[in-house]
Design a protein around this motif. Structure first.
Motif, PDB file in Angstrom:
ATOM      1  N   PRO A  33       0.838  -1.200   0.000  1.00  0.00           N
ATOM      2  CA  PRO A  33       0.000   0.000   0.000  1.00  0.00           C
ATOM      3  C   PRO A  33       0.875   1.253   0.000  1.00  0.00           C
ATOM      4  CG  PRO A  33      -0.764  -1.567   1.639  1.00  0.00           C
ATOM      5  CD  PRO A  33       0.542  -2.087   1.102  1.00  0.00           C
ATOM      6  N   GLU A  34       0.441   2.248  -0.774  1.00  0.00           N
ATOM      7  CA  GLU A  34       1.146   3.528  -0.863  1.00  0.00           C
ATOM      8  C   GLU A  34       2.515   3.430  -1.546  1.00  0.00           C
ATOM      9  OE1 GLU A  34      -0.461   6.351   0.287  1.00  0.00           O
ATOM     10  OE2 GLU A  34      -2.116   5.039   0.809  1.00  0.00           O
ATOM     11  N   SER A  35       2.867   2.258  -2.072  1.00  0.00           N
ATOM     12  CA  SER A  35       4.168   2.081  -2.723  1.00  0.00           C
ATOM     13  C   SER A  35       4.129   2.656  -4.128  1.00  0.00           C
ATOM     14  CB  SER A  35       4.506   0.595  -2.799  1.00  0.00           C
ATOM     15  OG  SER A  35       5.618   0.379  -3.634  1.00  0.00           O
ATOM     16  N   ARG A  36       5.246   3.188  -4.572  1.00  0.00           N
ATOM     17  CA  ARG A  36       5.364   3.641  -5.961  1.00  0.00           C
ATOM     18  C   ARG A  36       6.217   2.653  -6.753  1.00  0.00           C
ATOM     19  NH1 ARG A  36       2.082   7.042  -8.281  1.00  0.00           N
ATOM     20  NH2 ARG A  36       3.715   7.618  -9.714  1.00  0.00           N
ATOM     21  N   ILE A  37       6.302   1.419  -6.252  1.00  0.00           N
ATOM     22  CA  ILE A  37       7.006   0.357  -6.969  1.00  0.00           C
ATOM     23  C   ILE A  37       5.928  -0.513  -7.613  1.00  0.00           C
ATOM     24  CG2 ILE A  37       8.579  -1.600  -6.811  1.00  0.00           C
ATOM     25  CD1 ILE A  37       9.716  -0.223  -4.271  1.00  0.00           C
ATOM     26  N   PHE A  38       5.786  -0.351  -8.913  1.00  0.00           N
ATOM     27  CA  PHE A  38       4.697  -1.008  -9.624  1.00  0.00           C
ATOM     28  C   PHE A  38       5.174  -2.284 -10.298  1.00  0.00           C
ATOM     29  CE2 PHE A  38       3.522   3.533  -9.532  1.00  0.00           C
ATOM     30  CZ  PHE A  38       2.392   3.404  -8.744  1.00  0.00           C
ATOM     31  N   VAL A  39       4.303  -3.305 -10.253  1.00  0.00           N
ATOM     32  CA  VAL A  39       4.659  -4.637 -10.757  1.00  0.00           C
ATOM     33  C   VAL A  39       3.668  -5.169 -11.790  1.00  0.00           C
ATOM     34  CG1 VAL A  39       5.960  -5.249  -8.677  1.00  0.00           C
ATOM     35  CG2 VAL A  39       3.499  -5.743  -8.794  1.00  0.00           C
ATOM     36  N   GLY A  40       2.715  -4.357 -12.188  1.00  0.00           N
ATOM     37  CA  GLY A  40       1.742  -4.805 -13.175  1.00  0.00           C
ATOM     38  C   GLY A  40       0.820  -3.679 -13.584  1.00  0.00           C
ATOM     39  N   CYS A  41       0.001  -3.973 -14.605  1.00  0.00           N
ATOM     40  CA  CYS A  41      -0.907  -2.951 -15.121  1.00  0.00           C
ATOM     41  C   CYS A  41      -2.089  -3.607 -15.825  1.00  0.00           C
ATOM     42  CB  CYS A  41      -0.178  -2.020 -16.081  1.00  0.00           C
ATOM     43  SG  CYS A  41       0.527  -2.830 -17.543  1.00  0.00           S
ATOM     44  N   GLY A  42      -3.072  -2.787 -16.108  1.00  0.00           N
ATOM     45  CA  GLY A  42      -4.231  -3.200 -16.885  1.00  0.00           C
ATOM     46  C   GLY A  42      -5.208  -2.057 -16.987  1.00  0.00           C
ATOM     47  N   GLY A  43      -6.035  -2.088 -17.998  1.00  0.00           N
ATOM     48  CA  GLY A  43      -6.988  -1.011 -18.178  1.00  0.00           C
ATOM     49  C   GLY A  43      -8.278  -1.476 -18.803  1.00  0.00           C
ATOM     50  N   ILE A  44      -9.238  -0.579 -18.785  1.00  0.00           N
ATOM     51  CA  ILE A  44     -10.516  -0.787 -19.463  1.00  0.00           C
ATOM     52  C   ILE A  44     -10.805   0.447 -20.289  1.00  0.00           C
ATOM     53  CG2 ILE A  44     -11.585  -2.431 -17.880  1.00  0.00           C
ATOM     54  CD1 ILE A  44     -13.028   0.070 -16.600  1.00  0.00           C
ATOM     55  N   ARG A  45     -11.518   0.225 -21.393  1.00  0.00           N
ATOM     56  CA  ARG A  45     -11.938   1.345 -22.225  1.00  0.00           C
ATOM     57  C   ARG A  45     -13.279   1.026 -22.861  1.00  0.00           C
ATOM     58  NH1 ARG A  45      -7.985   0.874 -27.533  1.00  0.00           N
ATOM     59  NH2 ARG A  45      -8.689  -1.188 -28.164  1.00  0.00           N
ATOM     60  N   ARG A  46     -14.094   2.056 -23.058  1.00  0.00           N
ATOM     61  CA  ARG A  46     -15.394   1.901 -23.706  1.00  0.00           C
ATOM     62  C   ARG A  46     -15.155   1.694 -25.194  1.00  0.00           C
ATOM     63  NH1 ARG A  46     -20.965   4.324 -23.226  1.00  0.00           N
ATOM     64  NH2 ARG A  46     -22.041   3.036 -24.755  1.00  0.00           N
ATOM     65  N   ILE A  47     -15.833   0.715 -25.742  1.00  0.00           N
ATOM     66  CA  ILE A  47     -15.785   0.490 -27.182  1.00  0.00           C
ATOM     67  C   ILE A  47     -17.223   0.473 -27.702  1.00  0.00           C
ATOM     68  CG2 ILE A  47     -13.569  -0.709 -27.105  1.00  0.00           C
ATOM     69  CD1 ILE A  47     -15.108  -3.362 -27.460  1.00  0.00           C
ATOM     70  N   GLU A  48     -17.384   0.197 -28.969  1.00  0.00           N
ATOM     71  CA  GLU A  48     -18.712   0.156 -29.576  1.00  0.00           C
ATOM     72  C   GLU A  48     -19.609  -0.827 -28.816  1.00  0.00           C
ATOM     73  OE1 GLU A  48     -20.468  -1.323 -33.817  1.00  0.00           O
ATOM     74  OE2 GLU A  48     -18.680  -0.047 -33.865  1.00  0.00           O
ATOM     75  N   ASP A  49     -20.868  -0.452 -28.630  1.00  0.00           N
ATOM     76  CA  ASP A  49     -21.810  -1.307 -27.920  1.00  0.00           C
ATOM     77  C   ASP A  49     -21.948  -2.659 -28.603  1.00  0.00           C
ATOM     78  OD1 ASP A  49     -22.223   0.719 -26.118  1.00  0.00           O
ATOM     79  OD2 ASP A  49     -24.169   1.308 -26.919  1.00  0.00           O
ATOM     80  N   GLY A  50     -22.363  -3.646 -27.818  1.00  0.00           N
ATOM     81  CA  GLY A  50     -22.587  -4.978 -28.347  1.00  0.00           C
ATOM     82  C   GLY A  50     -23.741  -4.997 -29.338  1.00  0.00           C
ATOM     83  N   ALA A  51     -23.884  -6.101 -30.054  1.00  0.00           N
ATOM     84  CA  ALA A  51     -24.932  -6.237 -31.074  1.00  0.00           C
ATOM     85  C   ALA A  51     -26.321  -6.029 -30.486  1.00  0.00           C
ATOM     86  CB  ALA A  51     -24.837  -7.610 -31.737  1.00  0.00           C
ATOM     87  N   ASP A  52     -26.490  -6.380 -29.213  1.00  0.00           N
ATOM     88  CA  ASP A  52     -27.788  -6.219 -28.566  1.00  0.00           C
ATOM     89  C   ASP A  52     -27.951  -4.848 -27.914  1.00  0.00           C
ATOM     90  OD1 ASP A  52     -25.987  -6.458 -26.511  1.00  0.00           O
ATOM     91  OD2 ASP A  52     -27.014  -8.127 -25.517  1.00  0.00           O
ATOM     92  N   GLY A  53     -26.993  -3.942 -28.160  1.00  0.00           N
ATOM     93  CA  GLY A  53     -27.059  -2.596 -27.598  1.00  0.00           C
ATOM     94  C   GLY A  53     -26.455  -2.476 -26.213  1.00  0.00           C
ATOM     95  N   ALA A  54     -25.900  -3.570 -25.698  1.00  0.00           N
ATOM     96  CA  ALA A  54     -25.304  -3.553 -24.361  1.00  0.00           C
ATOM     97  C   ALA A  54     -24.062  -2.661 -24.349  1.00  0.00           C
ATOM     98  CB  ALA A  54     -24.919  -4.970 -23.939  1.00  0.00           C
ATOM     99  N   VAL A  55     -23.924  -1.861 -23.284  1.00  0.00           N
ATOM    100  CA  VAL A  55     -22.733  -1.030 -23.121  1.00  0.00           C
ATOM    101  C   VAL A  55     -21.542  -1.958 -22.932  1.00  0.00           C
ATOM    102  CG1 VAL A  55     -21.580   0.671 -21.663  1.00  0.00           C
ATOM    103  CG2 VAL A  55     -24.028   0.901 -22.165  1.00  0.00           C
ATOM    104  N   ARG A  56     -20.542  -1.779 -23.778  1.00  0.00           N
ATOM    105  CA  ARG A  56     -19.400  -2.708 -23.821  1.00  0.00           C
ATOM    106  C   ARG A  56     -18.095  -1.969 -23.522  1.00  0.00           C
ATOM    107  NH1 ARG A  56     -18.458  -6.354 -29.135  1.00  0.00           N
ATOM    108  NH2 ARG A  56     -20.070  -7.603 -28.161  1.00  0.00           N
ATOM    109  N   PHE A  57     -17.342  -2.564 -22.629  1.00  0.00           N
ATOM    110  CA  PHE A  57     -15.984  -2.116 -22.346  1.00  0.00           C
ATOM    111  C   PHE A  57     -15.034  -3.240 -22.717  1.00  0.00           C
ATOM    112  CE2 PHE A  57     -17.909   1.338 -20.272  1.00  0.00           C
ATOM    113  CZ  PHE A  57     -16.953   2.243 -19.841  1.00  0.00           C
ATOM    114  N   GLU A  58     -13.778  -2.870 -22.962  1.00  0.00           N
ATOM    115  CA  GLU A  58     -12.749  -3.841 -23.309  1.00  0.00           C
ATOM    116  C   GLU A  58     -11.625  -3.743 -22.292  1.00  0.00           C
ATOM    117  OE1 GLU A  58     -10.248  -5.094 -27.263  1.00  0.00           O
ATOM    118  OE2 GLU A  58     -10.420  -2.948 -26.839  1.00  0.00           O
TER     119      GLU A  58
END
Length: 160
Positions: free
Chosen positions: A59-84
């Motif tokens: 906790p509170e460390s600035r020593i990072f060992v990994g990453c990952g993200g999410i982003r909004r993309i085009e909605d699914g075929a059924d209109g569902a809000v989709r993130f990647e």
């Protein structure tokens, strides 16, 4: 337990980890022609359209060992809000601790908070541990939803 810190993809820690991630992928990529590196577009990872996280051991460390993200993309075929989900990666010394699953669950939670009904991701079959992680987390195989030349497998999970 890992700690998750929201940052810009242009943060020095983000750039360092993404560079390591891309280098790791390029050095082990199984297909002729090699791995195509594409750094994330910063505005796609700014709330509420997305978010990028760094993983630290303390906790509170600035020593990072990994990453990952999410982003909004085009909605699914059924209109569902989709993130990647994008760029999930942990340095070798912290793998095997279950942190990949914790990072994925955190990204799912944040996608839900932004209104996502589903989360999709792509990977390469050579990343067998990643494929097992996604399947254990409830992701199902789907037809390709993008034209990522590095991907061989595409997954989707309905977020409840």
């Amino acid at each position: 337990m890992p700690e998750f810190t929201e940052v810009s993809v242009t943060d020095a820690g983000s750039i360092a980890l993404l560079t390591q991630y891309f280098s790791d992928r390029a050095s082990t990529f199984p297909r002729a022609g090699g791995y195509r590196t594409t750094f994330p577009t910063p505005e796609q990872f700014v709330p509420p359209r997305g978010q990028f996280l760094l993983v630290s051991e303390q906790p509170e460390s600035r020593i990072f060992v990994g990453c990952g993200g999410i982003r909004r993309i085009e909605d699914g075929a059924d209109g569902a809000v989709r993130f990647e989900a994008k760029h999930l990666w942990l340095q070798p010394q912290v793998r095997g601790r279950g942190w990949g699953g914790l990072l994925l669950a955190e990204l799912e939670k944040r996608a839900r908070d932004f209104g996502a009904a589903e989360l999709v991701l792509d990977t390469n079959a050579s990343l067998e541990a990643a494929g097992r992680l996604y399947q254990r987390a409830g992701y199902a195989d789907v037809p390709p939803y993008n034209d990522n030349p590095n991907a061989t497998n595409w997954y989707r999970k309905v977020l409840l």
